[in-house]
Design an enzyme around this catalytic site. Structure first.
Site, PDB file in Angstrom:
ATOM      1  N   GLN A 112       2.251   2.818  -6.432  1.00 54.75           N
ATOM      2  CA  GLN A 112       2.979   1.486  -6.478  1.00 54.75           C
ATOM      3  C   GLN A 112       2.274   0.544  -7.502  1.00 54.75           C
ATOM      4  O   GLN A 112       2.766   0.048  -8.534  1.00 54.75           O
ATOM      5  CB  GLN A 112       3.487   0.602  -5.367  1.00 54.75           C
ATOM      6  CG  GLN A 112       4.546   1.289  -4.560  1.00 54.75           C
ATOM      7  CD  GLN A 112       5.060   0.791  -3.568  1.00 54.75           C
ATOM      8  OE1 GLN A 112       4.450  -0.328  -3.159  1.00 54.75           O
ATOM      9  NE2 GLN A 112       6.201   1.272  -2.942  1.00 54.75           N
ATOM     10  N   GLY A 130       2.422  -5.080   3.606  1.00 57.38           N
ATOM     11  CA  GLY A 130       2.435  -3.850   4.348  1.00 57.38           C
ATOM     12  C   GLY A 130       0.772  -3.879   4.620  1.00 57.38           C
ATOM     13  O   GLY A 130       0.081  -3.901   3.914  1.00 57.38           O
ATOM     14  N   ASP A 159      -0.826 -15.911   9.158  1.00 57.29           N
ATOM     15  CA  ASP A 159      -1.826 -16.392  10.109  1.00 57.29           C
ATOM     16  C   ASP A 159      -2.458 -17.862   9.911  1.00 57.29           C
ATOM     17  O   ASP A 159      -2.588 -18.621  11.005  1.00 57.29           O
ATOM     18  CB  ASP A 159      -3.289 -15.536   9.737  1.00 57.29           C
ATOM     19  CG  ASP A 159      -3.107 -14.024   9.685  1.00 57.29           C
ATOM     20  OD1 ASP A 159      -2.673 -13.636  10.422  1.00 57.29           O
ATOM     21  OD2 ASP A 159      -2.870 -13.528   8.531  1.00 57.29           O
ATOM     22  N   HIS A 187      -6.747  -9.781   7.155  1.00 65.86           N
ATOM     23  CA  HIS A 187      -5.360  -9.886   7.849  1.00 65.86           C
ATOM     24  C   HIS A 187      -5.657  -9.111   9.059  1.00 65.86           C
ATOM     25  O   HIS A 187      -4.857  -7.940   9.111  1.00 65.86           O
ATOM     26  CB  HIS A 187      -4.189  -9.698   7.289  1.00 65.86           C
ATOM     27  CG  HIS A 187      -2.991  -9.801   8.244  1.00 65.86           C
ATOM     28  ND1 HIS A 187      -2.574 -11.021   8.725  1.00 65.86           N
ATOM     29  CD2 HIS A 187      -2.182  -8.700   8.388  1.00 65.86           C
ATOM     30  CE1 HIS A 187      -1.531 -10.624   9.460  1.00 65.86           C
ATOM     31  NE2 HIS A 187      -1.219  -9.357   9.453  1.00 65.86           N
TER      32      HIS A 187
HETATM   33  N1  LIG Z   1       0.686  -9.022   6.261  1.00 67.73           N
HETATM   34  C1  LIG Z   1       1.125  -9.730   7.223  1.00 67.73           C
HETATM   35  O1  LIG Z   1       1.173 -10.792   7.642  1.00 67.73           O
HETATM   36  C2  LIG Z   1       2.229  -8.831   7.971  1.00 67.73           C
HETATM   37  C3  LIG Z   1       2.427  -7.448   7.745  1.00 67.73           C
HETATM   38  N2  LIG Z   1       3.295  -6.724   8.327  1.00 67.73           N
HETATM   39  C4  LIG Z   1       3.439  -5.405   7.777  1.00 67.73           C
HETATM   40  O2  LIG Z   1       4.605  -5.234   7.113  1.00 67.73           O
HETATM   41  C5  LIG Z   1       5.119  -3.976   6.997  1.00 67.73           C
HETATM   42  C6  LIG Z   1       6.626  -3.668   7.054  1.00 67.73           C
HETATM   43  O3  LIG Z   1       6.858  -4.267   8.356  1.00 67.73           O
HETATM   44  P1  LIG Z   1       8.648  -3.999   8.835  1.00 67.73           P
HETATM   45  O4  LIG Z   1       9.396  -4.477   7.877  1.00 67.73           O
HETATM   46  O5  LIG Z   1       8.481  -4.581  10.421  1.00 67.73           O
HETATM   47  O6  LIG Z   1       8.638  -2.464   9.161  1.00 67.73           O
HETATM   48  P2  LIG Z   1       9.967  -1.607   8.928  1.00 67.73           P
HETATM   49  O7  LIG Z   1       9.309  -0.205   9.435  1.00 67.73           O
HETATM   50  O8  LIG Z   1      10.989  -2.284   9.579  1.00 67.73           O
HETATM   51  O9  LIG Z   1      10.161  -1.567   7.525  1.00 67.73           O
HETATM   52  C7  LIG Z   1       9.328  -0.787   6.631  1.00 67.73           C
HETATM   53  C8  LIG Z   1      10.193  -0.165   5.470  1.00 67.73           C
HETATM   54  O10 LIG Z   1       9.343   0.448   4.481  1.00 67.73           O
HETATM   55  C9  LIG Z   1       9.981   1.552   4.144  1.00 67.73           C
HETATM   56  N3  LIG Z   1       8.981   2.366   3.284  1.00 67.73           N
HETATM   57  C10 LIG Z   1       8.048   3.078   3.859  1.00 67.73           C
HETATM   58  N4  LIG Z   1       7.498   3.716   2.684  1.00 67.73           N
HETATM   59  C11 LIG Z   1       7.868   3.287   1.647  1.00 67.73           C
HETATM   60  C12 LIG Z   1       7.497   3.492   0.241  1.00 67.73           C
HETATM   61  N5  LIG Z   1       6.657   4.289  -0.095  1.00 67.73           N
HETATM   62  N6  LIG Z   1       8.170   2.629  -0.870  1.00 67.73           N
HETATM   63  C13 LIG Z   1       9.245   1.592  -0.208  1.00 67.73           C
HETATM   64  N7  LIG Z   1       9.651   1.693   1.103  1.00 67.73           N
HETATM   65  C14 LIG Z   1       8.865   2.360   1.851  1.00 67.73           C
HETATM   66  C15 LIG Z   1      10.350   1.979   5.374  1.00 67.73           C
HETATM   67  O11 LIG Z   1      11.392   3.185   5.049  1.00 67.73           O
HETATM   68  C16 LIG Z   1      11.130   1.040   6.114  1.00 67.73           C
HETATM   69  O12 LIG Z   1      12.451   0.635   5.512  1.00 67.73           O
HETATM   70  C17 LIG Z   1       4.232  -3.210   7.989  1.00 67.73           C
HETATM   71  O13 LIG Z   1       3.137  -2.282   7.489  1.00 67.73           O
HETATM   72  C18 LIG Z   1       3.877  -4.310   8.835  1.00 67.73           C
HETATM   73  O14 LIG Z   1       2.685  -3.851   9.763  1.00 67.73           O
HETATM   74  C19 LIG Z   1       3.963  -7.162   9.170  1.00 67.73           C
HETATM   75  C20 LIG Z   1       4.124  -8.408   9.660  1.00 67.73           C
HETATM   76  C21 LIG Z   1       3.035  -9.378   9.037  1.00 67.73           C
HETATM   77  O1  LIG Z   2       0.136  -6.343  13.092  1.00 71.68           O
HETATM   78  C1  LIG Z   2       0.876  -5.960  12.442  1.00 71.68           C
HETATM   79  O2  LIG Z   2       1.231  -4.908  12.120  1.00 71.68           O
HETATM   80  C2  LIG Z   2       1.932  -7.118  12.341  1.00 71.68           C
HETATM   81  C3  LIG Z   2       1.076  -8.054  11.583  1.00 71.68           C
HETATM   82  O3  LIG Z   2       0.434  -7.860  10.720  1.00 71.68           O
HETATM   83  C4  LIG Z   2       1.136  -9.517  12.093  1.00 71.68           C
HETATM   84  O4  LIG Z   2       2.130  -9.855  12.849  1.00 71.68           O
HETATM   85  O5  LIG Z   2       0.207 -10.286  11.878  1.00 71.68           O
END
Ligand SMILES: NC(=O)C1=CN([C@@H]2O[C@H](COP(=O)(O)OP(=O)(O)OC[C@H]3O[C@@H](n4cnc5c(N)ncnc54)[C@H](O)[C@@H]3O)[C@@H](O)[C@H]2O)C=CC1
Ligand SMILES: O=C([O-])CC(=O)C(=O)O
Length: 335
Positions: A112, A130, A159, A187
């Site tokens: 990407q 992500g 956070d 994070h």
């Molecule tokens: N930085 C932060 O504060 C936070 C980060 N996260 C992270 O965010 C990410 C997404 O979480 P959710 O939406 O709950 O997960 P989810 O599993 O519901 O959705 C992720 C989506 O990404 C898609 N995906 C996978 N590979 C892909 C690619 N190469 N290109 C485009 N799309 C792709 C999947 O098919 C899925 O639809 C996770 O890595 C999670 O750990 C979650 C919460 C807080």
């Molecule tokens: O830990 C995870 O995958 C979800 C995340 O990043 C958060 O909630 O801060």
């Protein structure tokens, strides 16, 4: 489309995106009079789900939403972007360490980053969500050499919001009363939520947080571990990672990046560590307190750092160095 801001959300069929897209499309992030072209990227098996998301966006009948493009192709998704919110990746499940995710996700962010480099505007503002967000962001940045390093950021606003909210609940004020919290570093569970410089408005009086809370043991103990472990606690309870609060934090982060920070406050953001004055190694995406003006962030310099804080700031930097080195190995293996 002239005058339209073109915004990509990856992982658009996932749970965070489902909580996020309405806010973006309704003007909560880029402005109440800013037309939006929304691009949704997910992987091929999710195209059916994505179609449902597009239908719902249409059914919201939002006047600012001028266009929705749903795709599984990077060359379509990354074309002419003004903003890229990179959510899509493999989410962490209960019991998984964030490092377990590194290998799978490095591949995605390398690709990407290259697509941003090739197809997007050079002014594109990038927010990586992500996990592991800091290191994924660094990999994307390193794959996009014609885009300024400063344009790449990762999400630690969740956070930051967690830290603000814990203090507000403890003092019994609303969250707007708490200012100048800081998340330093990764994070991850090594992040350092720091309220040594934070203030809280109690009955019209601006007090240092330590004075308002009157419980140093809590501020140096359970407060820190609660914020550090909050993501894992939500996963344990919901069996899914934070989505509503993550989406809210994404909106806060992008709104700050676009419109600037409020006078007298700062926000936490994962940004490139080059040239910082806190002794954090260069070439990391590290969360610092930043102020933002004209879509440019600046690390807040000159804060007094005590030994307690310094040790924690360096510990989370050490983890980021290890993650970076591991990720770069994965990148070279996959080259
Ligand atoms: N930085 C932060 O504060 C936070 C980060 N996260 C992270 O965010 C990410 C997404 O979480 P959710 O939406 O709950 O997960 P989810 O599993 O519901 O959705 C992720 C989506 O990404 C898609 N995906 C996978 N590979 C892909 C690619 N190469 N290109 C485009 N799309 C792709 C999947 O098919 C899925 O639809 C996770 O890595 C999670 O750990 C979650 C919460 C807080
Ligand atoms: O830990 C995870 O995958 C979800 C995340 O990043 C958060 O909630 O801060």
């Amino acid at each position: 489309m002239t005058g339209t801001v073109k915004v990509l959300v990856t992982g658009a069929a996932g749970q965070i995106a489902y909580s996020l897209l309405y806010s973006i499309a309704s003007g909560n992030v880029f402005g109440k009079d800013q037309p939006i072209s929304l691009v949704l990227l997910d992987i091929t098996p999710m195209l059916g789900v994505l179609e449902g998301v597009v239908m719902e966006l249409q059914d919201c009948a939002l006047p600012l939403l001028k266009e929705v493009i749903a795709t599984d192709k990077e060359e379509v998704a990354f074309k002419d972007l003004d903003a890229a919110i990179l959510v899509g990746s493999m989410p962490r499940r209960e019991g998984m360490e964030r490092k377990d995710l590194l290998k799978a996700n490095v591949r995605i962010f390398k690709s990407q980053g290259a697509a941003l480099n090739k197809y997007s505007k050079k002014t594109v503002k990038v927010l990586v969500v992500g996990n592991p967000a800091n290191t994924n962001c660094l990999i994307a940045l390193k794959s996009a050499l014609t885009i300024p390093r400063e344009n790449f950021t990762c999400l630690t606003r969740l956070d930051h919001n967690r830290a603000v909210s814990q203090v507000a609940i403890r003092v019994g004020v609303d969250s707007a009363a708490v200012k100048k919290a800081i998340i330093w570093g990764n994070h991850s569970s090594t992040q350092y939520p720091d309220v040594h410089h934070a203030t809280v408005n109690v009955g019209g009086q601006e007090l240092p947080v330590f004075q308002a809370v009157k419980d140093d043991a809590w501020l140096k103990g359970d407060f820190i571990s609660t914020v550090q472990q909050r993501g894992a606690a939500v996963i344990k309870a919901r069996k899914l990672s934070s989505a509503m609060s993550a989406a809210k934090a994404i909106c806060d982060h992008m709104r700050s990046f676009w419109h600037g920070t409020a006078e007298g406050d700062w926000v936490s953001m994962g940004v490139v560590s080059d040239g910082n004055s806190y002794g954090i190694p260069a070439d990391l995406i590290y969360s610092f307190p930043v102020v933002i003006k004209n879509k440019s962030w600046k690390i807040v310099d000159g804060l007094n750092i005590n030994d307690f804080s310094r040790e924690k700031m360096l510990q989370t930097a050490k983890e980021l160095v290890e993650e970076r080195d591991m990720a770069l190995e994965f990148v070279s293996e996959s080259a």
